[in-house]
Design a protein around this motif. Sequence first.
Motif, mmCIF file in Angstrom:
data_model
loop_
_atom_site.group_PDB
_atom_site.id
_atom_site.type_symbol
_atom_site.label_atom_id
_atom_site.label_comp_id
_atom_site.label_asym_id
_atom_site.label_seq_id
_atom_site.Cartn_x
_atom_site.Cartn_y
_atom_site.Cartn_z
ATOM 1 N N VAL A 104 0.555 -1.795 0.187
ATOM 2 C CA VAL A 104 0.124 0.046 -0.090
ATOM 3 C C VAL A 104 0.767 0.929 0.143
ATOM 4 N N GLU A 160 3.611 1.159 -1.598
ATOM 5 C CA GLU A 160 4.605 1.784 -2.788
ATOM 6 C C GLU A 160 3.359 2.699 -4.091
ATOM 7 N N VAL A 161 2.128 1.821 -2.847
ATOM 8 C CA VAL A 161 0.526 2.389 -4.012
ATOM 9 C C VAL A 161 0.702 3.992 -3.718
ATOM 10 N N ARG A 182 -6.572 7.760 -3.207
ATOM 11 C CA ARG A 182 -5.743 7.276 -2.533
ATOM 12 C C ARG A 182 -6.405 7.064 -0.325
ATOM 13 N N CYS A 235 -0.383 0.867 -10.940
ATOM 14 C CA CYS A 235 0.504 0.181 -9.833
ATOM 15 C C CYS A 235 0.276 -0.859 -9.787
ATOM 16 N N MET A 236 -0.246 -1.731 -10.198
ATOM 17 C CA MET A 236 0.192 -3.028 -10.108
ATOM 18 C C MET A 236 1.319 -3.605 -10.452
ATOM 19 N N VAL A 291 -7.847 3.128 -0.741
ATOM 20 C CA VAL A 291 -6.753 2.273 -1.222
ATOM 21 C C VAL A 291 -6.034 2.186 0.317
ATOM 22 N N GLN A 296 3.076 6.201 -6.034
ATOM 23 C CA GLN A 296 3.289 5.759 -7.278
ATOM 24 C C GLN A 296 1.743 6.976 -7.528
ATOM 25 N N LEU A 310 -6.185 -4.396 -6.822
ATOM 26 C CA LEU A 310 -5.708 -3.385 -7.487
ATOM 27 C C LEU A 310 -7.201 -3.382 -8.797
ATOM 28 N N LEU A 313 -5.702 2.704 -10.484
ATOM 29 C CA LEU A 313 -4.856 1.378 -9.621
ATOM 30 C C LEU A 313 -3.984 0.463 -10.189
ATOM 31 N N LEU A 319 4.557 -3.549 -8.410
ATOM 32 C CA LEU A 319 4.238 -4.053 -7.049
ATOM 33 C C LEU A 319 5.609 -4.921 -7.345
ATOM 34 N N ARG A 350 -1.914 -6.434 -5.104
ATOM 35 C CA ARG A 350 -1.797 -6.892 -6.457
ATOM 36 C C ARG A 350 -3.006 -6.817 -7.696
#
Length: 355
Positions: free
Chosen positions: A101, A103-104, A330, A249-250, A333, A107, A274, A246, A253, A271
């Motif tokens: 999360v 890291e997401v 954000r 953002c995969m 998530v 991103q 998302l 989203l 990861l 992952r």
Amino acid sequence: MKTIAKMQKKLSMLLGRRLPTVRRCRPQPLDEEQSVASSLLKKLDMIGSQLVQDILSGVHQQAGGLTTATIMGRALIDESNEYISRGADPKQIRVGLMAAVDEVIRQLNAMARPIHVPSMQLLRVAITSAQGDRAIGGLIYQAIKRAGLEGDISIKTTNTADVELRFSYMDADAAEPAPSRICHLDRWVTIPAVDTLLSQVYAVVFLVGGSSEADKHQKKKLITDAVMRTRAAVEGGLVPGGGTALIRCMKPLDSLMVDNKDQRLGVRAVRRALRMPCWTIAQNCNIDGSQVARVMEEYRMCEDLGFDVVSGRCCSMSVQGIMDPTKVVRSAVTNAAGMASLLITDHEFVSESDN
């Protein structure tokens, strides 16, 4: 877990019906999300309901994202429980989940495009946030243009049939505020020069009238939600909408470093989760969600390219105006992760007995 499953099933029906974008598909009203969730929570088991209520209580105040948070939260819980049933350590899964999360969020922040004040883009966001009402959206644009992110915007009912925007300002060297000026729904005042705006502090008041008390209440709620959404967009910028951001953002990861295989399972759960908002939107529009998500993953090198369910084709999301406030994404998530991490690691609860 039944609480999450039932609420996700009900709320997910809203996502395709009104896509939460800043284009021709209007966002679902925040009070509609809230009322659906609240009515379900009252009917479901008290312990699960209270947990969900505690985790999601801040979503409404963060300009929305309740539906997306619930959809992703359900996916995270189901995926994590599957791993736990095979012997994985729930605490280690949680560590991996939270690392993913983080890291997401990085991103999404890197992907965000700023909204300039004033700009036509801000006006489009305001109109869409107002459920497509161009007149009210125009007044919200005027209000945020003057008040910015920090200025005071209040919303009051009045005994008129119209909605007015009243604002006053204080010059830096003045002892008293300047006289109020009014914008009506059908006419806007002349906009002061930028250098003049910078030297003044505005206080903005919406005076909401209507044909009845119910009409006033509905308009006031619409304006309150729209101001919140528009300010969120200005504060954090915009990312590609329709679940596209989203999915973008995969890929990062896959290279995220974690300490063990159970933490890697937590990353994998994020992952997969998302994909769910994009999948749900497509399914609710009678389009194969799995195929749409797969196509989106194949086009991952172009972060702006997404799938427009209205036209049924891939397109530039920014050109089409299909954008979401970064702050809302954000929030969805982080709240989904908070809900999932609590429910997969806490297996014992204390409740009062009826006896």
